[in-house]
Design a protein around this motif. Structure first.
Motif, PDB file in Angstrom:
ATOM      1  N   SER A 185      34.025 -12.312  26.808  1.00 36.36           N
ATOM      2  CA  SER A 185      34.816 -11.414  25.959  1.00 36.36           C
ATOM      3  C   SER A 185      35.909 -10.672  26.711  1.00 36.36           C
ATOM      4  N   LYS A 186      35.970 -10.847  28.030  1.00 29.37           N
ATOM      5  CA  LYS A 186      36.957 -10.136  28.830  1.00 29.37           C
ATOM      6  C   LYS A 186      38.265 -10.912  28.912  1.00 29.37           C
ATOM      7  N   PRO A 187      39.365 -10.319  28.454  1.00 29.49           N
ATOM      8  CA  PRO A 187      40.654 -11.036  28.504  1.00 29.49           C
ATOM      9  C   PRO A 187      41.036 -11.486  29.913  1.00 29.49           C
ATOM     10  N   ARG A 188      40.608 -10.762  30.929  1.00 32.05           N
ATOM     11  CA  ARG A 188      41.056 -11.048  32.295  1.00 32.05           C
ATOM     12  C   ARG A 188      40.534 -12.378  32.824  1.00 32.05           C
ATOM     13  N   ILE A 189      39.530 -12.953  32.198  1.00 36.00           N
ATOM     14  CA  ILE A 189      39.006 -14.224  32.715  1.00 36.00           C
ATOM     15  C   ILE A 189      39.834 -15.419  32.242  1.00 36.00           C
ATOM     16  N   TYR A 190      40.760 -15.177  31.334  1.00 35.59           N
ATOM     17  CA  TYR A 190      41.579 -16.253  30.788  1.00 35.59           C
ATOM     18  C   TYR A 190      42.956 -16.235  31.463  1.00 35.59           C
ATOM     19  N   ASN A 191      43.409 -17.395  31.855  1.00 38.85           N
ATOM     20  CA  ASN A 191      44.646 -17.506  32.612  1.00 38.85           C
ATOM     21  C   ASN A 191      45.853 -17.909  31.759  1.00 38.85           C
ATOM     22  N   TYR A 192      45.579 -18.482  30.613  1.00 40.88           N
ATOM     23  CA  TYR A 192      46.663 -18.972  29.761  1.00 40.88           C
ATOM     24  C   TYR A 192      46.488 -18.411  28.351  1.00 40.88           C
ATOM     25  N   TRP A 193      47.602 -18.058  27.745  1.00 40.89           N
ATOM     26  CA  TRP A 193      47.593 -17.453  26.419  1.00 40.89           C
ATOM     27  C   TRP A 193      48.672 -18.076  25.544  1.00 40.89           C
ATOM     28  N   GLY A 194      48.346 -18.185  24.250  1.00 40.13           N
ATOM     29  CA  GLY A 194      49.345 -18.610  23.295  1.00 40.13           C
ATOM     30  C   GLY A 194      50.170 -17.433  22.807  1.00 40.13           C
ATOM     31  N   GLN A 195      51.108 -17.728  21.937  1.00 38.15           N
ATOM     32  CA  GLN A 195      52.005 -16.693  21.410  1.00 38.15           C
ATOM     33  C   GLN A 195      51.433 -15.982  20.190  1.00 38.15           C
ATOM     34  N   GLY A 196      50.411 -16.542  19.610  1.00 40.87           N
ATOM     35  CA  GLY A 196      49.756 -15.883  18.489  1.00 40.87           C
ATOM     36  C   GLY A 196      50.188 -16.410  17.136  1.00 40.87           C
ATOM     37  N   THR A 197      49.297 -16.257  16.166  1.00 39.36           N
ATOM     38  CA  THR A 197      49.586 -16.610  14.784  1.00 39.36           C
ATOM     39  C   THR A 197      49.067 -15.480  13.893  1.00 39.36           C
ATOM     40  N   GLN A 198      49.869 -15.103  12.920  1.00 36.08           N
ATOM     41  CA  GLN A 198      49.535 -13.963  12.075  1.00 36.08           C
ATOM     42  C   GLN A 198      48.564 -14.378  10.972  1.00 36.08           C
ATOM     43  N   VAL A 199      47.524 -13.582  10.834  1.00 35.98           N
ATOM     44  CA  VAL A 199      46.586 -13.727   9.723  1.00 35.98           C
ATOM     45  C   VAL A 199      46.597 -12.417   8.947  1.00 35.98           C
ATOM     46  N   THR A 200      46.894 -12.511   7.666  1.00 35.80           N
ATOM     47  CA  THR A 200      46.916 -11.330   6.804  1.00 35.80           C
ATOM     48  C   THR A 200      45.984 -11.565   5.635  1.00 35.80           C
ATOM     49  N   VAL A 201      45.042 -10.655   5.461  1.00 36.56           N
ATOM     50  CA  VAL A 201      44.068 -10.766   4.385  1.00 36.56           C
ATOM     51  C   VAL A 201      44.282  -9.597   3.425  1.00 36.56           C
ATOM     52  N   SER A 202      44.625  -9.905   2.193  1.00 35.85           N
ATOM     53  CA  SER A 202      44.858  -8.871   1.195  1.00 35.85           C
ATOM     54  C   SER A 202      43.574  -8.601   0.426  1.00 35.85           C
ATOM     55  N   SER A 203      43.443  -7.370  -0.034  1.00 34.22           N
ATOM     56  CA  SER A 203      42.222  -6.983  -0.760  1.00 34.22           C
ATOM     57  C   SER A 203      42.356  -7.239  -2.248  1.00 34.22           C
TER      58      SER A 203
END
Length: 128
Positions: free
Chosen positions: A110-128
């Motif tokens: 669960s620690k971000p520091r153990i990961y060396n490569y990261w993507g740019q991200g994708t947005q997830v939006t959940v409406s109620s």
């Protein structure tokens, strides 16, 4: 050049499902642990799920346990996050991450520091 590219995000209603994909290029991650994190506006990046180098072990944040499933297709150099029963509080940018080291890892996924490569991200939006 190593790249992790996320896809599959979008706008959905509460209770719906989405499947995120993270396709790696530039090197193989078939024997590397990989994970998903998310970051909501005004909040820190938080751990969502991780999968071991072999795919034999998976780890989840308590908030998504039982609703999300992480998996991998080593032949496609891709990791997935199946998200069911989505809630408004799942709204965030979701990031894929990969360890640069091959093989087993016995520490805290669960620690971000153990990961060396990261993507740019994708947005997830959940409406109620």
């Amino acid at each position: 050049q190593v790249q992790l590219v996320e896809s599959g995000g979008g706008l959905v209603q509460a209770g719906d499902s989405l499947r995120l994909s993270c396709a790696a290029s530039g090197r193989t991650f078939s024997n590397n642990a990989m994970g998903w994190f998310r970051q909501a506006p005004g909040k820190e990046r938080e751990f969502v799920a991780a999968i071991s180098w072999s795919g034999g072990s998976t780890y989840y944040a308590d908030s998504v346990k039982g609703r999300f499933t992480i998996s991998r297709d080593s032949a496609k150099n891709t990791v997935y996050l199946q998200m069911n029963s989505l809630k408004p509080e799942d709204t965030a940018v979701y990031y894929c991450a990969a360890r640069g080291f091959y093989g087993p890892y016995s520490g805290d996924y669960s620690k971000p520091r153990i990961y060396n490569y990261w993507g740019q991200g994708t947005q997830v939006t959940v409406s109620s």
